[in-house]
Design an enzyme around this catalytic site. Structure first.
Site, PDB file in Angstrom:
ATOM      1  N   LYS A 135       3.416  -5.634   9.595  1.00  0.00           N
ATOM      2  CA  LYS A 135       3.703  -5.067   8.266  1.00  0.00           C
ATOM      3  C   LYS A 135       4.120  -3.607   8.369  1.00  0.00           C
ATOM      4  O   LYS A 135       4.994  -3.139   7.631  1.00  0.00           O
ATOM      5  CB  LYS A 135       2.461  -5.210   7.369  1.00  0.00           C
ATOM      6  CG  LYS A 135       2.642  -4.641   5.953  1.00  0.00           C
ATOM      7  CD  LYS A 135       3.837  -5.263   5.241  1.00  0.00           C
ATOM      8  CE  LYS A 135       3.821  -5.027   3.741  1.00  0.00           C
ATOM      9  NZ  LYS A 135       3.671  -3.643   3.297  1.00  0.00           N
ATOM     10  N   GLY A 146       6.503  -8.058  -0.707  1.00  0.00           N
ATOM     11  CA  GLY A 146       7.237  -8.713  -1.778  1.00  0.00           C
ATOM     12  C   GLY A 146       7.117  -7.995  -3.103  1.00  0.00           C
ATOM     13  O   GLY A 146       7.992  -8.079  -3.952  1.00  0.00           O
ATOM     14  N   GLU A 193      12.115  -1.140   6.190  1.00  0.00           N
ATOM     15  CA  GLU A 193      12.400  -1.003   4.753  1.00  0.00           C
ATOM     16  C   GLU A 193      12.880   0.407   4.424  1.00  0.00           C
ATOM     17  O   GLU A 193      13.832   0.589   3.658  1.00  0.00           O
ATOM     18  CB  GLU A 193      11.134  -1.327   3.956  1.00  0.00           C
ATOM     19  CG  GLU A 193      11.257  -1.154   2.457  1.00  0.00           C
ATOM     20  CD  GLU A 193       9.905  -1.296   1.774  1.00  0.00           C
ATOM     21  OE1 GLU A 193       9.502  -0.361   1.056  1.00  0.00           O
ATOM     22  OE2 GLU A 193       9.245  -2.334   1.968  1.00  0.00           O
ATOM     23  N   ARG A 229      12.648  11.668   2.667  1.00  0.00           N
ATOM     24  CA  ARG A 229      11.632  11.601   1.607  1.00  0.00           C
ATOM     25  C   ARG A 229      10.765  12.861   1.579  1.00  0.00           C
ATOM     26  O   ARG A 229      10.434  13.366   0.504  1.00  0.00           O
ATOM     27  CB  ARG A 229      10.762  10.361   1.800  1.00  0.00           C
ATOM     28  CG  ARG A 229      11.521   9.063   1.624  1.00  0.00           C
ATOM     29  CD  ARG A 229      10.572   7.878   1.505  1.00  0.00           C
ATOM     30  NE  ARG A 229      11.290   6.613   1.439  1.00  0.00           N
ATOM     31  CZ  ARG A 229      10.763   5.480   1.030  1.00  0.00           C
ATOM     32  NH1 ARG A 229       9.490   5.440   0.646  1.00  0.00           N
ATOM     33  NH2 ARG A 229      11.473   4.365   1.004  1.00  0.00           N
ATOM     34  N   ASN A 233      -2.483  -2.114   3.363  1.00  0.00           N
ATOM     35  CA  ASN A 233      -1.616  -1.612   4.437  1.00  0.00           C
ATOM     36  C   ASN A 233      -2.400  -0.739   5.409  1.00  0.00           C
ATOM     37  O   ASN A 233      -2.064   0.424   5.634  1.00  0.00           O
ATOM     38  CB  ASN A 233      -0.445  -0.821   3.846  1.00  0.00           C
ATOM     39  CG  ASN A 233       0.579  -1.718   3.199  1.00  0.00           C
ATOM     40  OD1 ASN A 233       0.815  -2.831   3.651  1.00  0.00           O
ATOM     41  ND2 ASN A 233       1.190  -1.248   2.125  1.00  0.00           N
ATOM     42  N   HIS A 255       7.659  -3.588   9.425  1.00  0.00           N
ATOM     43  CA  HIS A 255       8.423  -4.040   8.255  1.00  0.00           C
ATOM     44  C   HIS A 255       8.701  -2.871   7.319  1.00  0.00           C
ATOM     45  O   HIS A 255       9.827  -2.676   6.843  1.00  0.00           O
ATOM     46  CB  HIS A 255       7.647  -5.136   7.526  1.00  0.00           C
ATOM     47  CG  HIS A 255       8.117  -5.410   6.130  1.00  0.00           C
ATOM     48  ND1 HIS A 255       7.800  -4.579   5.066  1.00  0.00           N
ATOM     49  CD2 HIS A 255       8.885  -6.404   5.611  1.00  0.00           C
ATOM     50  CE1 HIS A 255       8.355  -5.051   3.965  1.00  0.00           C
ATOM     51  NE2 HIS A 255       9.015  -6.154   4.271  1.00  0.00           N
ATOM     52  N   MET A 286      -1.094  -4.968  -6.993  1.00  0.00           N
ATOM     53  CA  MET A 286      -0.896  -6.109  -6.097  1.00  0.00           C
ATOM     54  C   MET A 286      -2.027  -7.132  -6.247  1.00  0.00           C
ATOM     55  O   MET A 286      -1.795  -8.335  -6.257  1.00  0.00           O
ATOM     56  CB  MET A 286      -0.829  -5.631  -4.642  1.00  0.00           C
ATOM     57  CG  MET A 286       0.345  -4.722  -4.336  1.00  0.00           C
ATOM     58  SD  MET A 286       1.913  -5.606  -4.228  1.00  0.00           S
ATOM     59  CE  MET A 286       1.830  -6.217  -2.548  1.00  0.00           C
ATOM     60  N   GLY A 287      -3.256  -6.645  -6.368  1.00  0.00           N
ATOM     61  CA  GLY A 287      -4.405  -7.532  -6.450  1.00  0.00           C
ATOM     62  C   GLY A 287      -4.429  -8.389  -7.703  1.00  0.00           C
ATOM     63  O   GLY A 287      -4.748  -9.590  -7.647  1.00  0.00           O
ATOM     64  N   LEU A 344      -8.260  -4.818  -8.078  1.00  0.00           N
ATOM     65  CA  LEU A 344      -7.409  -5.433  -9.102  1.00  0.00           C
ATOM     66  C   LEU A 344      -6.287  -4.491  -9.522  1.00  0.00           C
ATOM     67  O   LEU A 344      -6.015  -4.304 -10.708  1.00  0.00           O
ATOM     68  CB  LEU A 344      -8.261  -5.831 -10.328  1.00  0.00           C
ATOM     69  CG  LEU A 344      -9.324  -6.901 -10.055  1.00  0.00           C
ATOM     70  CD1 LEU A 344     -10.222  -7.084 -11.279  1.00  0.00           C
ATOM     71  CD2 LEU A 344      -8.672  -8.222  -9.672  1.00  0.00           C
TER      72      LEU A 344
END
Length: 294
Positions: A163, A114, A170, A262, A87, A166, A13-14, A10
Protein backbone atom coordinates in the site's frame (compact mmCIF):
# COMPACT_ATOMS: atom_id res chain seq x y z
CA UNK A 1 -16.40 -18.36 10.00
CA UNK A 2 -19.16 -16.51 11.81
CA UNK A 3 -20.25 -13.23 10.22
CA UNK A 4 -19.34 -11.04 13.19
CA UNK A 5 -16.70 -8.36 13.70
CA UNK A 6 -15.70 -5.58 16.08
CA UNK A 7 -14.83 -2.37 14.26
CA UNK A 8 -12.82 0.51 15.73
CA UNK A 9 -12.88 3.79 13.80
CA UNK A 10 -15.88 5.33 12.03
CA UNK A 11 -14.17 7.95 9.90
CA UNK A 12 -14.56 8.57 6.17
CA UNK A 13 -13.18 5.11 5.35
CA UNK A 14 -14.46 3.13 8.34
CA UNK A 15 -18.07 4.25 8.13
CA UNK A 16 -18.72 3.00 4.55
CA UNK A 17 -16.91 -0.26 5.37
CA UNK A 18 -19.28 -0.88 8.27
CA UNK A 19 -22.23 0.03 6.03
CA UNK A 20 -20.99 -2.44 3.42
CA UNK A 21 -20.58 -5.28 5.93
CA UNK A 22 -24.05 -4.73 7.37
CA UNK A 23 -25.52 -4.85 3.88
CA UNK A 24 -23.84 -8.24 3.56
CA UNK A 25 -25.65 -9.32 6.77
CA UNK A 26 -22.62 -9.15 9.03
CA UNK A 27 -23.12 -8.43 12.71
CA UNK A 28 -20.88 -5.40 13.32
CA UNK A 29 -20.09 -3.90 16.71
CA UNK A 30 -18.55 -0.44 16.45
CA UNK A 31 -16.59 1.94 18.67
CA UNK A 32 -15.21 5.42 18.01
CA UNK A 33 -14.24 8.15 20.47
CA UNK A 34 -15.78 10.88 18.28
CA UNK A 35 -18.66 9.13 16.50
CA UNK A 36 -21.34 7.19 18.34
CA UNK A 37 -21.14 3.43 17.78
CA UNK A 38 -23.15 0.58 19.27
CA UNK A 39 -20.40 -0.01 21.85
CA UNK A 40 -19.46 2.73 24.28
CA UNK A 41 -15.93 1.53 25.07
CA UNK A 42 -13.27 -0.97 24.04
CA UNK A 43 -14.20 -3.38 26.87
CA UNK A 44 -17.84 -3.24 25.79
CA UNK A 45 -16.87 -3.85 22.16
CA UNK A 46 -14.82 -6.91 23.08
CA UNK A 47 -17.49 -8.20 25.46
CA UNK A 48 -20.12 -8.07 22.71
CA UNK A 49 -18.04 -10.19 20.31
CA UNK A 50 -17.67 -13.94 20.66
CA UNK A 51 -14.16 -15.49 20.50
CA UNK A 52 -12.36 -16.31 18.35
CA UNK A 53 -13.11 -12.76 17.35
CA UNK A 54 -11.97 -10.38 14.63
CA UNK A 55 -11.29 -6.75 15.55
CA UNK A 56 -10.67 -4.31 12.71
CA UNK A 57 -8.77 -1.06 13.35
CA UNK A 58 -9.52 1.75 10.91
CA UNK A 59 -7.66 4.56 12.62
CA UNK A 60 -4.82 6.97 11.70
CA UNK A 61 -1.35 5.47 11.53
CA UNK A 62 1.23 6.08 14.21
CA UNK A 63 1.07 6.37 17.98
CA UNK A 64 -2.71 6.07 18.08
CA UNK A 65 -2.52 2.50 16.76
CA UNK A 66 -0.10 1.55 19.54
CA UNK A 67 -2.25 3.29 22.16
CA UNK A 68 -5.34 1.39 21.05
CA UNK A 69 -3.44 -1.91 20.96
CA UNK A 70 -2.14 -1.36 24.49
CA UNK A 71 -5.71 -0.97 25.72
CA UNK A 72 -7.21 -3.64 23.47
CA UNK A 73 -4.72 -6.52 23.76
CA UNK A 74 -5.33 -7.40 27.46
CA UNK A 75 -9.04 -7.78 26.63
CA UNK A 76 -8.52 -10.32 23.85
CA UNK A 77 -8.27 -14.11 23.89
CA UNK A 78 -5.70 -16.37 22.29
CA UNK A 79 -6.74 -17.05 18.70
CA UNK A 80 -8.34 -13.64 18.18
CA UNK A 81 -7.39 -11.69 15.06
CA UNK A 82 -6.59 -7.97 14.91
CA UNK A 83 -6.64 -6.30 11.48
CA UNK A 84 -4.98 -2.93 10.89
CA UNK A 85 -6.68 -1.45 7.84
CA UNK A 86 -5.03 1.97 8.12
CA UNK A 87 -1.91 3.24 6.38
CA UNK A 88 0.61 2.12 8.99
CA UNK A 89 4.33 1.98 8.21
CA UNK A 90 5.18 -1.59 7.24
CA UNK A 91 8.02 -1.93 9.76
CA UNK A 92 5.66 -0.92 12.58
CA UNK A 93 3.14 -3.51 11.39
CA UNK A 94 5.77 -6.28 11.41
CA UNK A 95 6.77 -5.37 14.99
CA UNK A 96 3.15 -5.30 16.18
CA UNK A 97 2.48 -8.69 14.60
CA UNK A 98 5.48 -10.19 16.43
CA UNK A 99 4.40 -8.75 19.80
CA UNK A 100 0.83 -9.99 19.45
CA UNK A 101 1.93 -13.43 18.24
CA UNK A 102 3.78 -13.97 21.51
CA UNK A 103 0.43 -13.45 23.22
CA UNK A 104 -1.32 -15.91 20.91
CA UNK A 105 -3.12 -13.15 18.98
CA UNK A 106 -2.88 -12.87 15.17
CA UNK A 107 -2.31 -9.60 13.31
CA UNK A 108 -3.02 -8.81 9.67
CA UNK A 109 -1.81 -5.59 8.03
CA UNK A 110 -4.23 -4.64 5.27
CA UNK A 111 -3.77 -1.94 2.66
CA UNK A 112 -7.04 -0.48 1.37
CA UNK A 113 -7.23 1.60 -1.81
CA UNK A 114 -10.22 3.11 -3.53
CA UNK A 115 -11.61 5.87 -1.32
CA UNK A 116 -14.98 6.18 0.47
CA UNK A 117 -17.11 6.09 -2.70
CA UNK A 118 -15.41 2.95 -4.04
CA UNK A 119 -15.77 1.27 -0.65
CA UNK A 120 -19.50 1.89 -0.61
CA UNK A 121 -19.73 0.45 -4.13
CA UNK A 122 -17.65 -2.56 -3.08
CA UNK A 123 -15.04 -1.89 -5.77
CA UNK A 124 -11.70 -1.37 -4.08
CA UNK A 125 -8.32 -3.02 -3.68
CA UNK A 126 -7.39 -5.07 -0.59
CA UNK A 127 -3.74 -5.99 0.08
CA UNK A 128 -3.15 -8.35 3.01
CA UNK A 129 0.01 -9.14 4.96
CA UNK A 130 0.40 -11.69 7.76
CA UNK A 131 0.21 -15.43 8.25
CA UNK A 132 -1.30 -16.98 5.14
CA UNK A 133 -3.49 -19.44 7.06
CA UNK A 134 -5.06 -16.52 8.94
CA UNK A 135 -5.63 -14.73 5.65
CA UNK A 136 -7.34 -17.84 4.26
CA UNK A 137 -9.47 -18.08 7.38
CA UNK A 138 -10.61 -14.45 7.10
CA UNK A 139 -11.16 -14.36 3.32
CA UNK A 140 -14.99 -14.38 3.72
CA UNK A 141 -14.61 -11.00 5.45
CA UNK A 142 -12.63 -9.53 2.56
CA UNK A 143 -15.09 -10.99 0.05
CA UNK A 144 -17.94 -9.31 1.93
CA UNK A 145 -16.16 -5.96 1.89
CA UNK A 146 -15.20 -5.84 -1.78
CA UNK A 147 -16.41 -7.51 -4.97
CA UNK A 148 -12.80 -7.17 -6.14
CA UNK A 149 -10.59 -10.09 -5.11
CA UNK A 150 -8.32 -9.45 -2.15
CA UNK A 151 -4.63 -10.10 -2.65
CA UNK A 152 -2.33 -11.89 -0.24
CA UNK A 153 0.96 -9.99 -0.31
CA UNK A 154 3.11 -12.08 2.03
CA UNK A 155 4.36 -12.15 5.61
CA UNK A 156 3.62 -9.47 8.22
CA UNK A 157 4.29 -5.99 6.88
CA UNK A 158 3.83 -6.95 3.22
CA UNK A 159 0.28 -5.61 2.99
CA UNK A 160 1.25 -2.17 4.22
CA UNK A 161 4.46 -2.22 2.15
CA UNK A 162 2.39 -2.80 -1.00
CA UNK A 163 0.00 0.00 0.00
CA UNK A 164 2.90 2.36 0.74
CA UNK A 165 4.35 1.83 -2.74
CA UNK A 166 0.85 2.18 -4.23
CA UNK A 167 0.53 5.60 -2.63
CA UNK A 168 3.95 6.63 -3.89
CA UNK A 169 2.91 5.66 -7.42
CA UNK A 170 -0.34 7.56 -6.88
CA UNK A 171 1.64 10.71 -6.06
CA UNK A 172 3.42 10.49 -9.42
CA UNK A 173 0.29 9.73 -11.44
CA UNK A 174 -1.67 12.59 -9.88
CA UNK A 175 1.25 14.97 -10.42
CA UNK A 176 1.46 14.07 -14.11
CA UNK A 177 -2.24 14.69 -14.65
CA UNK A 178 -2.10 17.99 -12.77
CA UNK A 179 0.90 19.28 -14.70
CA UNK A 180 -0.64 18.31 -18.03
CA UNK A 181 -3.91 20.10 -17.34
CA UNK A 182 -2.10 23.17 -16.00
CA UNK A 183 -0.31 23.25 -19.36
CA UNK A 184 -3.63 22.95 -21.20
CA UNK A 185 -4.99 25.92 -19.23
CA UNK A 186 -2.00 28.07 -20.28
CA UNK A 187 -2.05 26.91 -23.92
CA UNK A 188 -2.69 29.37 -26.82
CA UNK A 189 -6.10 27.72 -27.29
CA UNK A 190 -9.32 28.08 -25.33
CA UNK A 191 -9.66 24.52 -24.15
CA UNK A 192 -12.58 23.31 -22.12
CA UNK A 193 -10.64 21.33 -19.54
CA UNK A 194 -13.72 19.28 -18.75
CA UNK A 195 -14.10 18.32 -22.41
CA UNK A 196 -10.42 17.46 -22.73
CA UNK A 197 -10.67 15.21 -19.68
CA UNK A 198 -13.74 13.58 -21.21
CA UNK A 199 -11.91 13.02 -24.52
CA UNK A 200 -8.85 11.60 -22.75
CA UNK A 201 -11.13 9.16 -20.99
CA UNK A 202 -12.57 7.65 -24.21
CA UNK A 203 -10.33 4.58 -24.43
CA UNK A 204 -7.13 6.57 -24.84
CA UNK A 205 -3.81 5.41 -23.40
CA UNK A 206 -4.45 7.49 -20.25
CA UNK A 207 -8.09 6.49 -19.83
CA UNK A 208 -8.45 5.75 -16.13
CA UNK A 209 -10.50 6.30 -13.01
CA UNK A 210 -8.22 9.25 -12.22
CA UNK A 211 -8.99 10.95 -15.53
CA UNK A 212 -12.69 10.33 -14.96
CA UNK A 213 -12.46 11.77 -11.46
CA UNK A 214 -10.71 14.86 -12.84
CA UNK A 215 -13.57 15.38 -15.30
CA UNK A 216 -15.97 15.03 -12.37
CA UNK A 217 -13.90 17.55 -10.43
CA UNK A 218 -14.20 20.18 -13.16
CA UNK A 219 -17.95 19.56 -13.29
CA UNK A 220 -18.25 19.87 -9.53
CA UNK A 221 -15.98 22.87 -8.84
CA UNK A 222 -15.83 24.67 -12.21
CA UNK A 223 -12.93 24.76 -14.66
CA UNK A 224 -11.22 27.66 -12.87
CA UNK A 225 -11.32 25.71 -9.58
CA UNK A 226 -11.80 29.08 -7.89
CA UNK A 227 -12.62 27.82 -4.41
CA UNK A 228 -10.10 24.97 -4.46
CA UNK A 229 -6.83 25.37 -2.56
CA UNK A 230 -3.62 25.49 -4.58
CA UNK A 231 -1.81 24.09 -1.55
CA UNK A 232 -1.78 20.29 -1.47
CA UNK A 233 -1.80 18.18 1.67
CA UNK A 234 0.60 15.24 1.96
CA UNK A 235 0.70 12.25 4.29
CA UNK A 236 3.42 9.92 5.52
CA UNK A 237 3.18 7.34 2.75
CA UNK A 238 5.07 9.44 0.19
CA UNK A 239 7.95 10.08 2.59
CA UNK A 240 8.01 6.42 3.67
CA UNK A 241 8.20 5.32 0.04
CA UNK A 242 11.21 7.55 -0.62
CA UNK A 243 12.96 6.52 2.59
CA UNK A 244 12.46 2.84 1.82
CA UNK A 245 13.58 3.30 -1.78
CA UNK A 246 16.82 4.91 -0.57
CA UNK A 247 17.40 1.99 1.83
CA UNK A 248 16.92 -0.47 -1.05
CA UNK A 249 19.00 1.53 -3.53
CA UNK A 250 16.08 2.23 -5.90
CA UNK A 251 15.87 5.58 -7.74
CA UNK A 252 12.41 7.20 -7.50
CA UNK A 253 12.80 10.69 -9.02
CA UNK A 254 9.15 10.99 -10.14
CA UNK A 255 7.77 10.20 -6.69
CA UNK A 256 10.35 12.52 -5.08
CA UNK A 257 9.42 15.43 -7.35
CA UNK A 258 5.72 14.84 -6.67
CA UNK A 259 6.26 14.93 -2.90
CA UNK A 260 8.55 17.96 -3.15
CA UNK A 261 5.85 19.79 -5.11
CA UNK A 262 3.32 19.20 -2.35
CA UNK A 263 5.72 20.40 0.33
CA UNK A 264 6.58 23.56 -1.65
CA UNK A 265 2.91 24.22 -2.46
CA UNK A 266 2.38 25.46 1.09
CA UNK A 267 4.34 28.59 0.21
CA UNK A 268 3.72 28.52 -3.55
CA UNK A 269 0.10 27.54 -4.34
CA UNK A 270 -0.70 27.09 -8.04
CA UNK A 271 -3.30 25.82 -10.52
CA UNK A 272 -1.37 22.54 -10.63
CA UNK A 273 -1.94 22.34 -6.89
CA UNK A 274 -5.63 23.09 -7.36
CA UNK A 275 -5.97 20.11 -9.69
CA UNK A 276 -4.23 17.84 -7.16
CA UNK A 277 -6.52 19.08 -4.38
CA UNK A 278 -9.53 18.52 -6.64
CA UNK A 279 -8.56 14.93 -7.39
CA UNK A 280 -7.96 14.19 -3.70
CA UNK A 281 -11.38 15.62 -2.89
CA UNK A 282 -13.26 13.62 -5.53
CA UNK A 283 -11.79 10.18 -4.89
CA UNK A 284 -10.65 10.53 -1.29
CA UNK A 285 -13.24 12.74 0.34
CA UNK A 286 -10.62 15.31 1.38
CA UNK A 287 -11.55 18.98 1.72
CA UNK A 288 -10.79 21.09 -1.36
CA UNK A 289 -9.87 23.92 0.98
CA UNK A 290 -8.83 23.39 4.61
CA UNK A 291 -10.09 26.88 5.46
CA UNK A 292 -13.52 26.26 3.94
CA UNK A 293 -16.42 25.28 6.16
CA UNK A 294 -17.83 21.92 5.07
Amino acid sequence: MKKEIGFIGLGKMGKPMVWRLRRKRWNVFTFDTKVRGNAGSLPELVKKTVPPRIIWLMIPAGKLVDQVLRSLTPLLNKGDVVIDGGNSFFKDSAKRAAVLKRKGIFYLDVGISGGPISIKQGRFAVMVGGEKRIYEKTRPLFRALSDTRSGYMGKSGAGHFAKMVHNGIEYGMLQSLAEGFALLKKAPFRFSLKDVAKAYNQNSIITSRLTNWLQEGFERYGEDLARVSGTVAHTGEGEWTLKTARELGIATPVIKEALDFRIKSKKSPSFTGKILSTLRAVFGGHSVNPNEKR
